[in-house]
Design a protein around this motif. Structure first.
Motif, PDB file in Angstrom:
ATOM      1  N   GLU A 179       0.833  -1.204   0.000  1.00 46.62           N
ATOM      2  CA  GLU A 179       0.000   0.000   0.000  1.00 46.62           C
ATOM      3  C   GLU A 179       0.868   1.255   0.000  1.00 46.62           C
ATOM      4  OE1 GLU A 179      -4.247  -0.670   2.025  1.00 46.62           O
ATOM      5  OE2 GLU A 179      -2.574  -0.876   3.435  1.00 46.62           O
ATOM      6  N   ALA A 180       1.943   1.232   0.769  1.00 47.03           N
ATOM      7  CA  ALA A 180       2.857   2.372   0.791  1.00 47.03           C
ATOM      8  C   ALA A 180       3.504   2.550  -0.573  1.00 47.03           C
ATOM      9  CB  ALA A 180       3.912   2.169   1.868  1.00 47.03           C
ATOM     10  N   LYS A 181       3.967   1.463  -1.143  1.00 46.68           N
ATOM     11  CA  LYS A 181       4.621   1.503  -2.456  1.00 46.68           C
ATOM     12  C   LYS A 181       3.683   2.075  -3.508  1.00 46.68           C
ATOM     13  CE  LYS A 181       7.642   0.033  -5.679  1.00 46.68           C
ATOM     14  NZ  LYS A 181       8.995   0.609  -5.836  1.00 46.68           N
ATOM     15  N   ALA A 182       2.435   1.618  -3.517  1.00 51.60           N
ATOM     16  CA  ALA A 182       1.476   2.090  -4.515  1.00 51.60           C
ATOM     17  C   ALA A 182       1.204   3.574  -4.351  1.00 51.60           C
ATOM     18  CB  ALA A 182       0.183   1.291  -4.404  1.00 51.60           C
ATOM     19  N   ARG A 183       1.123   4.028  -3.112  1.00 53.60           N
ATOM     20  CA  ARG A 183       0.835   5.442  -2.894  1.00 53.60           C
ATOM     21  C   ARG A 183       1.979   6.322  -3.395  1.00 53.60           C
ATOM     22  NH1 ARG A 183      -2.942   8.148  -0.004  1.00 53.60           N
ATOM     23  NH2 ARG A 183      -2.440  10.318   0.481  1.00 53.60           N
TER      24      ARG A 183
END
Length: 368
Positions: free
Chosen positions: A247-251
């Protein structure tokens, strides 16, 4: 003056040598008042959040006595309702220039206190500061909504006064919630819970509040005011530990090209042609936290053009005009760079509060 021998752990090729790190630390120390207050620079104001960030940088550099003085200033000048004013002229506690009380400013003392404890192992310090942290968290959680988000601030009292002992906090609550501020509060609540656990002072209400807030950040963007033009709203859910892993990577990937200017740093506001040192260093911290140290180092190297001969950093640069703006060198910008370098270098206290792996996460609500 800090010697290079005390900052050898802050060496990062292409970003800082030991001597350069020592100069940056000395620059922050030069702005600190005798009473421990750290304004943006002498003659400007102090706000509690940036005061704490600078104090954390001093701890990362081994200047524990000067950092403790900064926390003592907070303990001595905390308002009866657990808060601090949003700004004090030149760090003078008797001269507040903004009597609003912002929740993320107030909460951040928990991050600083826990960081100082991890850096020093000073149990007496943690015991002394615990009432300050507890009161600050109490003020903040009074503004938490049932959905988990926390209101931005309390306005200044209409009469300009301060709350007396046992009196309710004056000033209207601003219930609109800021994603950046709440992400910072999320980190602060986790640090407060870590301190509570260490001191064997159970805080079940804080656990519930932390879980609710983290869930709101992850799953309910509609509960926050739309400040998506600001890069802080982009990376702070990662920096504050609410978003991790994929989720962090996608954001971060989703808006990278919008905010990152290759070779210059990170925009403060999109699409304005203005990069800032503080936002760039904070993004580097977020990148490190999500396991991308190489990109973090690249970001820090890109803001070398903001460094000044005295070791401090310009706040920002308008690249469309090739102009430094504003023409100020702030303690918090310098502090953010030192903290990012400390995390990348494996400093134990800094990696603990920004990595978050050992921090309590609170209780996830039964929702969604």
């Amino acid at each position: 003056m800090t010697s290079p021998g005390r900052t050898e752990h802050l060496v990062l090729p292409g970003v800082l040598t030991a001597a350069e790190a020592a100069a940056t630390v000395a620059g922050i120390l030069a702005e600190q008042r005798a009473d421990g207050a750290i304004p943006w620079f002498r003659g400007h104001h102090l706000d509690p959040w940036d005061h704490i960030e600078a104090a954390m940088a001093l701890d990362a550099a081994g200047e524990h006595g000067r950092a403790e003085a900064a926390y003592r200033w907070l303990a001595e000048h905390q308002l009866p309702d657990g808060s601090w004013y949003a700004a004090y002229t030149d760090g003078d506690a008797t001269a507040p220039s903004d009597r609003g009380r912002e929740t993320n400013f107030v909460a951040y003392v928990a991050v600083g206190v826990w960081h100082h404890y991890l850096a020093t192992g000073d149990d007496a310090f943690l015991d002394r500061m615990w009432p300050t942290v507890r009161a600050a968290v109490g003020f903040v959680l009074e503004l938490q909504s049932p959905g988990g988000q926390i209101g931005w601030k309390r306005e200044a009292p209409a009469d300009g006064g301060t709350p007396g002992p046992g009196e309710p906090a004056p000033g209207a609550a601003v219930t609109g919630a800021l994603l950046t501020g709440c992400s910072s509060i999320h980190q602060a609540l986790r640090c407060a819970l870590a301190a509570a656990e260490h001191l064997r002072e159970p805080q079940p209400g804080w656990e519930l509040a932390t879980g609710l807030l983290g869930h709101a950040i992850r799953r309910h963007p509609e509960r926050f005011l739309d400040k998506s033009r600001y890069s802080m709203d982009w990376y702070y859910p990662v920096l504050g530990g609410a978003l991790t892993g994929p989720e962090a990577k996608a954001r971060i990937e989703g808006r990278w090209e919008e905010f990152v200017v290759p070779g210059l740093g990170v925009r403060c506001v999109s699409p304005n042609p203005w990069v800032t040192g503080g936002e760039s260093a904070e993004l580097a911290l977020a990148l490190w936290a999500m396991g991308e140290p190489e990109r973090a180092v690249d970001i820090l190297r890109s803001i070398g053009h903001l460094r000044t001969p005295d070791g401090m950093y310009w706040t920002g640069y308008v690249f469309a005009d090739e102009t430094v703006w504003p023409a100020e060198r702030t303690t918090w910008t310098a502090g953010s760079v030192l903290l990012a370098v400390a995390a990348l270098g494996g400093d134990t206290a800094t990696t603990a509060v920004f990595g978050g792996g050992g921090l309590p996460s609170g209780l996830e609500p039964d929702c969604c």
